[in-house]
Enzyme design. Structure first.
Site, PDB file in Angstrom:
ATOM      1  N   CYS A 125       0.840  -1.200   0.000  1.00 61.50           N
ATOM      2  CA  CYS A 125       0.000   0.000   0.000  1.00 61.50           C
ATOM      3  C   CYS A 125       0.876   1.251   0.000  1.00 61.50           C
ATOM      4  CB  CYS A 125      -1.000  -0.006   1.162  1.00 61.50           C
ATOM      5  SG  CYS A 125      -2.359   1.186   0.882  1.00 61.50           S
ATOM      6  N   ASP A 194      -4.199   0.812   9.677  1.00 60.55           N
ATOM      7  CA  ASP A 194      -5.384   1.663   9.831  1.00 60.55           C
ATOM      8  C   ASP A 194      -5.917   1.568  11.246  1.00 60.55           C
ATOM      9  OD1 ASP A 194      -5.319   1.386   6.772  1.00 60.55           O
ATOM     10  OD2 ASP A 194      -6.775   2.957   7.212  1.00 60.55           O
TER      11      ASP A 194
END
Ligand code: RUB
Length: 313
Positions: A125, A194
């Protein structure tokens, strides 16, 4: 930027990545507090609560978002005066933004110590915190190489290779499914987060858990780089962190998908990696094993037992 513009930018992923989302939310609350000009405390407080609800509804997984809102709005619970409340929110928002930026820099310094001269690192990512570690290692003069994944369906890997290229770090760009083929060429994997649960499990971009599994099988170190405001206080009392599922059209265009009425396209954009597949979590407070997550929640986020059932803001 008006509140609704920021909220829409987060929802549409124009602003993305858990740290950036948190800072954008803090900035939006500050600007909104400045904009609500009323001297009536109840009116001011209700306006701020509505703003917080709107921001919280934009993306469900990044715990940095509700944590940032909690930190910025924490004095509102005890305030009685609109001016004091407004000033408190502005002060807290600015302090949060500054400390978030500083946290990423500190994580870079601490995380770089995990990278040796000659190492090859896999990243997934586009994580500011993970990249900070890699860039700092390069700045320290270490000869490093990186494998960066493509990250379907949003291609965040392209943002990552742009950063790595800018820092002149030799990089291999690979499709997500090539991770296991290259894992033996890699010395360590570094990803962001996250959300981190009290049990030490990490929620990050879909595919992180497969990387952790491949790394575990290959005895390759798996590191998570994350600011302390990514830890999820309410996971201590069993509240699950929801995994966002975005429209299938991000994976397969509607005009193709509609040819296959028996096919449903699934698009969960995060997954959960159990703490047992993670060697270390690098935070701005230091390096911890995943099982120390409750200590971060208590000592650094300052959540006490009594906060857990009065957690609105
Ligand atoms: C971003 C993502 C990142 C984390 C950590 O997902 O999964 O790895 O948010 O990033 P999306 P950072 O692109 O869907 O927002 O370290 O920058 O906070």
């Amino acid at each position: 930027m008006p509140l609704t513009t920021t909220a829409e930018a987060i929802r549409s992923m124009e602003i993305r990545g858990a740290g950036r989302i948190a800072r954008a939310a803090a900035g939006a609350l500050r600007d909104h507090a400045e904009m609500i000009s009323t001297d009536n405390f109840t009116g001011f407080r209700d306006g701020m609560y509505q703003a917080a609800d709107l921001l919280r509804s934009t993306r469900p997984t990044a715990v940095s978002l509700p944590n940032a809102i909690h930190i910025v709005m924490r004095d509102l619970r005890t305030a009685t005066d609109a001016t004091d409340a407004r000033n408190g929110i502005i002060r807290n928002a600015e302090a949060f933004i500054r400390s978030s930026e500083a946290a990423v820099r500190t994580i870079g310094m601490i995380g770089a110590n995990q990278i040796r001269d000659g190492d090859t690192i896999l990243t997934h990512c586009n994580s500011e915190a993970a990249l900070a570690c890699i860039i700092e290692a390069k700045k320290q003069g270490k000869e490093i190489e990186v494998f960066a994944t493509e990250v379907r369906p949003w291609n965040q890997g392209r943002l990552t290779i742009e950063v790595l290229n800018h820092h002149e770090i030799p990089t291999h760009f690979i499709v997500d499914s090539a991770v296991r083929s290259f894992i033996n060429d890699v010395d360590l994997a570094i990803a962001g987060a996250d959300a981190i649960s009290a049990d030490g499990s990490v929620i990050n971009k879909i595919g992180t858990s497969q990387i952790a599994l491949a790394a575990h099988e290959a005895r390759t170190k798996m590191i998570i780089a994350a600011e302390t405001y990514k830890f999820a206080p309410l996971s201590s009392i069993g509240l699950e962190i929801p995994v966002e599922e975005r429209p299938g059209s991000e994976v397969l265009a509607d005009e193709i998908a509609q040819k296959y009425p028996f096919v449903r396209v699934r698009n969960p954009v995060f997954d959960r990696t159990p703490g047992t597949y993670i060697d270390l979590i690098v935070t701005e407070e230091g390096v911890i094993p995943p099982e120390y997550a409750p200590l971060i929640i208590r000592e650094h986020l300052g959540w006490r037992v009594s906060d857990l059932d009065s957690h609105l803001f």
